[in-house]
Design a protein around this motif. Structure first.
Motif, PDB file in Angstrom:
ATOM      1  N   UNK A  35       0.817  -1.217   0.000  1.00  0.00           N
ATOM      2  CA  UNK A  35       0.000   0.000   0.000  1.00  0.00           C
ATOM      3  C   UNK A  35       0.854   1.272   0.000  1.00  0.00           C
ATOM      4  N   UNK A  36       2.155   1.160   0.156  1.00  0.00           N
ATOM      5  CA  UNK A  36       3.056   2.321   0.190  1.00  0.00           C
ATOM      6  C   UNK A  36       3.783   2.518  -1.141  1.00  0.00           C
ATOM      7  N   UNK A  37       3.344   1.830  -2.184  1.00  0.00           N
ATOM      8  CA  UNK A  37       4.068   1.852  -3.460  1.00  0.00           C
ATOM      9  C   UNK A  37       3.462   2.832  -4.451  1.00  0.00           C
ATOM     10  N   UNK A  38       4.336   3.643  -5.020  1.00  0.00           N
ATOM     11  CA  UNK A  38       3.941   4.529  -6.105  1.00  0.00           C
ATOM     12  C   UNK A  38       3.993   3.771  -7.418  1.00  0.00           C
ATOM     13  N   UNK A  39       3.633   4.443  -8.500  1.00  0.00           N
ATOM     14  CA  UNK A  39       3.653   3.805  -9.807  1.00  0.00           C
ATOM     15  C   UNK A  39       5.085   3.627 -10.308  1.00  0.00           C
ATOM     16  N   UNK A  60       9.293   9.013   1.559  1.00  0.00           N
ATOM     17  CA  UNK A  60       8.821   7.915   2.390  1.00  0.00           C
ATOM     18  C   UNK A  60       8.061   6.853   1.616  1.00  0.00           C
ATOM     19  N   UNK A  61       7.797   7.082   0.340  1.00  0.00           N
ATOM     20  CA  UNK A  61       7.071   6.106  -0.472  1.00  0.00           C
ATOM     21  C   UNK A  61       8.055   5.226  -1.247  1.00  0.00           C
ATOM     22  N   UNK A  62       7.596   4.035  -1.585  1.00  0.00           N
ATOM     23  CA  UNK A  62       8.392   3.016  -2.271  1.00  0.00           C
ATOM     24  C   UNK A  62       8.101   3.080  -3.770  1.00  0.00           C
ATOM     25  N   UNK A  63       9.140   3.064  -4.600  1.00  0.00           N
ATOM     26  CA  UNK A  63       8.978   3.149  -6.047  1.00  0.00           C
ATOM     27  C   UNK A  63       9.876   2.144  -6.749  1.00  0.00           C
ATOM     28  N   UNK A  64       9.538   1.872  -8.015  1.00  0.00           N
ATOM     29  CA  UNK A  64      10.406   1.104  -8.903  1.00  0.00           C
ATOM     30  C   UNK A  64      10.728   1.989 -10.092  1.00  0.00           C
TER      31      UNK A  64
END
Length: 145
Positions: A35-39, A60-64
């Motif tokens: 739920x903490x993942x960006x696009x 603070x958000x998780x990204x790829x």
């Protein structure tokens, strides 16, 4: 004191609301929770082609970040400021997971894909570019809020 509180309330109501990818209950996975993942952010390394579009990230958000090289030329990207403003979880190349402390650049000698997963940390504007290039299309600005 009442005037200050009223001014703060008006300022909060007048600014646009940004939907953050952060969740209320991070659970066992912490900041890596789904739920903490960006696009996923996609960049393309191709001779004479734009690198990608500027990106805004939430601290603070998780990204790829997926970087794809088409093999049209030997190309790299560099961005020490950006790579120092994130906590890198891993880099995946050909299904091999690498957990680095830090990097300055990534170079492609031929076509391929690299995927970086990270948590945005340090607010600011950070530029990732093709080394030696001067055109605006050859760089991407990551704004961490």
């Amino acid at each position: 004191m009442k005037k200050l509180l009223c001014a703060a309330a008006v300022a909060m109501m007048s600014s646009p609301v940004v939907a953050a990818p952060l969740c209320d209950d991070l659970g066992f996975a912490g900041l890596l929770a789904a739920c903490n993942r960006g696009e996923t952010i996609e960049l393309t390394l191709a001779s004479g082609q734009p690198l990608g579009e500027d990106v805004t990230l939430e601290s603070g958000a998780y990204y790829k970040l997926q970087i794809t090289a088409d093999g049209s030329a030997e190309l790299a990207i560099e961005g020490a400021s950006f790579f120092r403003a994130i906590w890198m979880n891993e880099i995946v190349i050909n299904s091999i997971e690498i957990r680095p402390m830090a990097i300055d650049s990534i170079e492609f000698d031929k076509a391929g894909v690299v995927e970086l997963s990270f948590i945005a940390i340090k607010p600011g504007r950070h530029v990732v570019r093709i080394p030696g290039s001067t055109g605006d299309a050859q760089s991407v600005t990551f704004s961490i809020q």
